[in-house]
Motif scaffolding. Sequence first.
Motif, PDB file in Angstrom:
ATOM      1  N   VAL A  23       0.841  -1.205   0.000  1.00  0.00           N
ATOM      2  CA  VAL A  23       0.000   0.000   0.000  1.00  0.00           C
ATOM      3  C   VAL A  23       0.873   1.250   0.000  1.00  0.00           C
ATOM      4  N   VAL A  24       1.873   1.279   0.856  1.00  0.00           N
ATOM      5  CA  VAL A  24       2.771   2.438   0.946  1.00  0.00           C
ATOM      6  C   VAL A  24       3.506   2.667  -0.369  1.00  0.00           C
ATOM      7  N   MET A  25       3.860   1.603  -1.052  1.00  0.00           N
ATOM      8  CA  MET A  25       4.602   1.716  -2.309  1.00  0.00           C
ATOM      9  C   MET A  25       3.668   1.886  -3.518  1.00  0.00           C
ATOM     10  N   ASN A  26       2.365   2.068  -3.252  1.00  0.00           N
ATOM     11  CA  ASN A  26       1.361   2.240  -4.306  1.00  0.00           C
ATOM     12  C   ASN A  26       1.284   1.050  -5.270  1.00  0.00           C
ATOM     13  N   LEU A  27       1.577  -0.119  -4.760  1.00  0.00           N
ATOM     14  CA  LEU A  27       1.422  -1.338  -5.550  1.00  0.00           C
ATOM     15  C   LEU A  27       0.029  -1.921  -5.381  1.00  0.00           C
ATOM     16  N   LEU A  28      -0.665  -1.456  -4.369  1.00  0.00           N
ATOM     17  CA  LEU A  28      -1.999  -1.947  -4.037  1.00  0.00           C
ATOM     18  C   LEU A  28      -2.804  -0.771  -3.484  1.00  0.00           C
ATOM     19  N   PRO A  29      -4.018  -0.559  -3.985  1.00  0.00           N
ATOM     20  CA  PRO A  29      -4.836   0.530  -3.444  1.00  0.00           C
ATOM     21  C   PRO A  29      -5.140   0.293  -1.958  1.00  0.00           C
ATOM     22  N   LEU A  30      -5.230   1.370  -1.211  1.00  0.00           N
ATOM     23  CA  LEU A  30      -5.460   1.269   0.226  1.00  0.00           C
ATOM     24  C   LEU A  30      -6.691   0.444   0.590  1.00  0.00           C
ATOM     25  N   PRO A  31      -7.853   0.657  -0.032  1.00  0.00           N
ATOM     26  CA  PRO A  31      -9.013  -0.154   0.381  1.00  0.00           C
ATOM     27  C   PRO A  31      -8.792  -1.655   0.205  1.00  0.00           C
ATOM     28  N   GLU A  32      -8.181  -2.039  -0.899  1.00  0.00           N
ATOM     29  CA  GLU A  32      -7.908  -3.462  -1.122  1.00  0.00           C
ATOM     30  C   GLU A  32      -6.869  -3.987  -0.136  1.00  0.00           C
ATOM     31  N   GLY A  33      -5.811  -3.228   0.057  1.00  0.00           N
ATOM     32  CA  GLY A  33      -4.759  -3.649   0.988  1.00  0.00           C
ATOM     33  C   GLY A  33      -5.294  -3.827   2.399  1.00  0.00           C
ATOM     34  N   ALA A  34      -6.115  -2.880   2.839  1.00  0.00           N
ATOM     35  CA  ALA A  34      -6.707  -2.977   4.180  1.00  0.00           C
ATOM     36  C   ALA A  34      -7.660  -4.164   4.271  1.00  0.00           C
ATOM     37  N   ARG A  35      -8.430  -4.401   3.209  1.00  0.00           N
ATOM     38  CA  ARG A  35      -9.366  -5.533   3.206  1.00  0.00           C
ATOM     39  C   ARG A  35      -8.601  -6.857   3.239  1.00  0.00           C
ATOM     40  N   TYR A  36      -7.587  -6.989   2.407  1.00  0.00           N
ATOM     41  CA  TYR A  36      -6.797  -8.226   2.388  1.00  0.00           C
ATOM     42  C   TYR A  36      -6.109  -8.454   3.739  1.00  0.00           C
ATOM     43  N   PHE A  37      -5.596  -7.380   4.309  1.00  0.00           N
ATOM     44  CA  PHE A  37      -4.927  -7.457   5.608  1.00  0.00           C
ATOM     45  C   PHE A  37      -5.907  -7.951   6.674  1.00  0.00           C
ATOM     46  N   THR A  38      -7.088  -7.355   6.699  1.00  0.00           N
ATOM     47  CA  THR A  38      -8.111  -7.743   7.674  1.00  0.00           C
ATOM     48  C   THR A  38      -8.525  -9.191   7.467  1.00  0.00           C
ATOM     49  N   VAL A 129       1.230  -7.392  15.893  1.00  0.00           N
ATOM     50  CA  VAL A 129       0.634  -6.191  16.491  1.00  0.00           C
ATOM     51  C   VAL A 129       1.259  -4.930  15.887  1.00  0.00           C
ATOM     52  N   LEU A 130       2.560  -4.937  15.689  1.00  0.00           N
ATOM     53  CA  LEU A 130       3.219  -3.787  15.057  1.00  0.00           C
ATOM     54  C   LEU A 130       2.715  -3.566  13.631  1.00  0.00           C
ATOM     55  N   CYS A 131       2.504  -4.643  12.903  1.00  0.00           N
ATOM     56  CA  CYS A 131       1.980  -4.524  11.535  1.00  0.00           C
ATOM     57  C   CYS A 131       0.543  -4.003  11.535  1.00  0.00           C
ATOM     58  N   HIS A 132      -0.244  -4.425  12.516  1.00  0.00           N
ATOM     59  CA  HIS A 132      -1.596  -3.875  12.639  1.00  0.00           C
ATOM     60  C   HIS A 132      -1.515  -2.363  12.896  1.00  0.00           C
ATOM     61  N   GLY A 133      -0.601  -1.967  13.770  1.00  0.00           N
ATOM     62  CA  GLY A 133      -0.401  -0.543  14.030  1.00  0.00           C
ATOM     63  C   GLY A 133      -0.002   0.210  12.775  1.00  0.00           C
ATOM     64  N   TRP A 134       0.863  -0.397  11.977  1.00  0.00           N
ATOM     65  CA  TRP A 134       1.313   0.217  10.724  1.00  0.00           C
ATOM     66  C   TRP A 134       0.121   0.398   9.772  1.00  0.00           C
ATOM     67  N   MET A 135      -0.705  -0.642   9.650  1.00  0.00           N
ATOM     68  CA  MET A 135      -1.865  -0.540   8.762  1.00  0.00           C
ATOM     69  C   MET A 135      -2.866   0.492   9.282  1.00  0.00           C
ATOM     70  N   ILE A 136      -3.035   0.556  10.595  1.00  0.00           N
ATOM     71  CA  ILE A 136      -3.918   1.572  11.188  1.00  0.00           C
ATOM     72  C   ILE A 136      -3.390   2.968  10.856  1.00  0.00           C
ATOM     73  N   PHE A 137      -2.084   3.149  10.976  1.00  0.00           N
ATOM     74  CA  PHE A 137      -1.466   4.444  10.665  1.00  0.00           C
ATOM     75  C   PHE A 137      -1.698   4.820   9.207  1.00  0.00           C
ATOM     76  N   ILE A 138      -1.580   3.862   8.324  1.00  0.00           N
ATOM     77  CA  ILE A 138      -1.791   4.105   6.888  1.00  0.00           C
ATOM     78  C   ILE A 138      -3.240   4.528   6.618  1.00  0.00           C
ATOM     79  N   LEU A 139      -4.177   3.876   7.315  1.00  0.00           N
ATOM     80  CA  LEU A 139      -5.586   4.210   7.134  1.00  0.00           C
ATOM     81  C   LEU A 139      -5.854   5.627   7.587  1.00  0.00           C
TER      82      LEU A 139
END
Length: 139
Positions: A23-38, A129-139
């Motif tokens: 998501v950060v590198m714009n390889l995946l749109p944020l909504p899709e990245g967040a959905r896949y992550f969840t 947990v750190l990765c969840h925090g990272w994704m939360i920050f991105i959102l």
Amino acid sequence: MPYSVVILGAAGLLPFMLLPLAVVMNLLPLPEGARYFTQYSAVLLSFFGGIYWWDALSKKDFGPQVYIAMLPTIIGWLCLVFAGSSMILSVLSVTYLAVLMYDKQSLSLDKEAIVSYISLRMILTTVVVLCHGWMIFIL
């Protein structure tokens, strides 16, 4: 802890690390990245309920632990139903920590096995947990 378990545990971290990075590198749109992550997080969380199920069956103790075994799956499913916000990612993150704490208290492995299992889980859960925090920050 067997080497294969450590490798598989580390491999299980890859989606947690790669999805926010994509998501950060714009390889995946944020909504899709967040959905896949969840989705990945909820599925993996569900896996931990099986540990309690096995532990209860092996002890032939069909009390509260059998019911507690279902909680990670139910929480994961509810997070999928209500996916789409940083609050859901927070719920998943806190649930991973709660599962780790419950593991420390309840599992009936021998002392050496529980020490190595909990040590591995602490490392893996910290990264999760750190990765969840990272994704939360991105959102």
